[in-house]
Design a protein around this motif. Structure first.
Motif, PDB file in Angstrom:
ATOM      1  N   LEU A 106      17.313  63.191   4.298  1.00  0.00           N
ATOM      2  CA  LEU A 106      16.814  62.135   3.417  1.00  0.00           C
ATOM      3  C   LEU A 106      17.820  60.989   3.477  1.00  0.00           C
ATOM      4  CD1 LEU A 106      15.086  60.837   1.215  1.00  0.00           C
ATOM      5  CD2 LEU A 106      16.298  62.249  -0.479  1.00  0.00           C
ATOM      6  N   HIS A 107      17.388  59.865   4.015  1.00  0.00           N
ATOM      7  CA  HIS A 107      18.267  58.704   4.194  1.00  0.00           C
ATOM      8  C   HIS A 107      17.771  57.593   3.272  1.00  0.00           C
ATOM      9  CE1 HIS A 107      20.812  56.041   6.942  1.00  0.00           C
ATOM     10  NE2 HIS A 107      20.232  55.194   6.103  1.00  0.00           N
ATOM     11  N   VAL A 108      18.547  57.314   2.218  1.00  0.00           N
ATOM     12  CA  VAL A 108      18.212  56.266   1.249  1.00  0.00           C
ATOM     13  C   VAL A 108      19.117  55.071   1.520  1.00  0.00           C
ATOM     14  CG1 VAL A 108      17.957  55.691  -1.186  1.00  0.00           C
ATOM     15  CG2 VAL A 108      17.626  58.058  -0.425  1.00  0.00           C
ATOM     16  N   ASP A 109      18.507  53.924   1.806  1.00  0.00           N
ATOM     17  CA  ASP A 109      19.278  52.776   2.300  1.00  0.00           C
ATOM     18  C   ASP A 109      18.927  51.518   1.520  1.00  0.00           C
ATOM     19  OD1 ASP A 109      20.610  50.870   4.037  1.00  0.00           O
ATOM     20  OD2 ASP A 109      20.445  52.357   5.631  1.00  0.00           O
ATOM     21  N   GLY A 110      19.951  50.753   1.176  1.00  0.00           N
ATOM     22  CA  GLY A 110      19.736  49.496   0.468  1.00  0.00           C
ATOM     23  C   GLY A 110      19.350  48.338   1.363  1.00  0.00           C
ATOM     24  N   ASP A 111      19.314  48.560   2.675  1.00  0.00           N
ATOM     25  CA  ASP A 111      18.959  47.493   3.614  1.00  0.00           C
ATOM     26  C   ASP A 111      17.863  47.977   4.548  1.00  0.00           C
ATOM     27  OD1 ASP A 111      19.212  45.997   6.309  1.00  0.00           O
ATOM     28  OD2 ASP A 111      20.395  44.758   4.939  1.00  0.00           O
ATOM     29  N   VAL A 112      16.731  47.291   4.556  1.00  0.00           N
ATOM     30  CA  VAL A 112      15.587  47.735   5.334  1.00  0.00           C
ATOM     31  C   VAL A 112      15.834  47.602   6.835  1.00  0.00           C
ATOM     32  CG1 VAL A 112      14.392  45.494   5.303  1.00  0.00           C
ATOM     33  CG2 VAL A 112      13.068  47.618   5.487  1.00  0.00           C
ATOM     34  N   THR A 113      16.615  46.606   7.252  1.00  0.00           N
ATOM     35  CA  THR A 113      16.911  46.432   8.679  1.00  0.00           C
ATOM     36  C   THR A 113      17.815  47.549   9.178  1.00  0.00           C
ATOM     37  OG1 THR A 113      16.700  44.027   8.457  1.00  0.00           O
ATOM     38  CG2 THR A 113      17.816  44.855  10.420  1.00  0.00           C
TER      39      THR A 113
END
Length: 286
Positions: A106-113
């Protein structure tokens, strides 16, 4: 010089060290997001310099070359681990077909790029990853429900961060843009799954408060020396864990050496691998 959202720029006061993209502009100030580095910064427009198309393509080419070099190092490491497992399996289960139990990330990221880049690399490496784009402030609230839904073996909590000496010392959490949100997200994840070998957590971004993230329950985190980390660094941490057999410890140094920023940008604690094999494999005969 006129600047608009989406322009690629560098900062004169930092000797053009990091390539940024303008995320927003308010009055005479801009919020900048690193193109390769997981760094967020604000700067006056007068401190910015646009990157010309020719220079941008050169930077992109150099960035791709670095990424390919790191990927080749990982592939060599993976092949070594695969050959080792094959020898061990042949000795334990001669002539029996084996299968690999897939893991979930599960990879939760604040940057969509950055998230898209990471998901592409996960696929290339052969890891099943569920990518969620989310503002760092929302992560502590949402993480427990996401863990229940996805039931991952590995959790990545990342996005943007930065340290400002104008706001305090390196020990002061108030001097960091998003470290407190990452820390609280890790704490919430540990309330859901306390065992550090049952749910393996990487947390942090550029210049994040490494010590607090580890104390909160992260297995690996950034950034011990408060330096910038590459957008893809978390993927290489995950890959090493994913392909290490569950009966073996993940060597911290061996894990860090294939990342872009090494031990100054990343660190962690001894952790068990999650790779599991089973036997026999006769499903193709059905």
């Amino acid at each position: 010089m006129k600047f608009t959202v989406g322009d690629f720029v560098t900062r004169k006061s930092y000797k053009h060290d990091v390539l940024f993209k303008i995320n927003s502009i308010t009055n005479d100030n801009a919020i900048l997001h690193g193109v390769e580095m997981r760094l967020v910064a604000d700067a006056p427009l007068e401190d910015l310099e646009k990157v010309e198309e020719r220079d941008l393509k050169k930077k992109e080419r150099l960035g791709k070359e670095r990424e390919e070099f790191s990927y080749r190092l990982f592939r060599q490491d993976y092949q070594f681990m695969k050959d080792k497992r094959t020898l061990q399996s042949d000795a334990a289960y001669p002539s029996l077909p084996l299968f690999r139990l897939p893991i979930k990330v599960l990879h939760v990221d604040g940057d969509v790029t950055y998230l898209k880049k990471c998901i592409d690399l996960y696929k290339r490496i052969g890891i099943q990853a569920h990518g969620i784009h989310m503002n760092e402030k929302e992560m502590p609230v949402q993480i427990r429900s996401l863990i229940r839904k996805i039931q991952p073996e590995i959790l990545v909590v990342t996005g943007h961060d930065s340290f400002s000496s104008k706001k305090g010392t390196k020990k002061d959490l108030g001097a960091y843009r998003n470290s407190s949100y990452f820390i609280e997200t890790v704490r919430e994840a540990r309330r859901e799954i306390p065992n550090v070998d049952q749910l393996i957590i990487f947390a942090g971004a550029c210049q994040s408060h490494f010590e607090s993230l580890i104390r909160a329950g992260a297995n690996f985190a950034s950034s011990p020396a408060r330096i910038n980390i590459h957008a893809l660094d978390p993927v290489y941490i995950v890959a090493k864990i994913a392909y290490t057999p569950f009966m073996e410890k993940v060597n911290v140094w061996e894990t860090l050496k294939n990342t872009f920023t090494g031990e100054r940008g990343m660190g962690g604690i001894e952790t068990r691998g999650v790779h599991r094999t089973g036997m026999p494999y006769f499903w193709d005969e059905a």
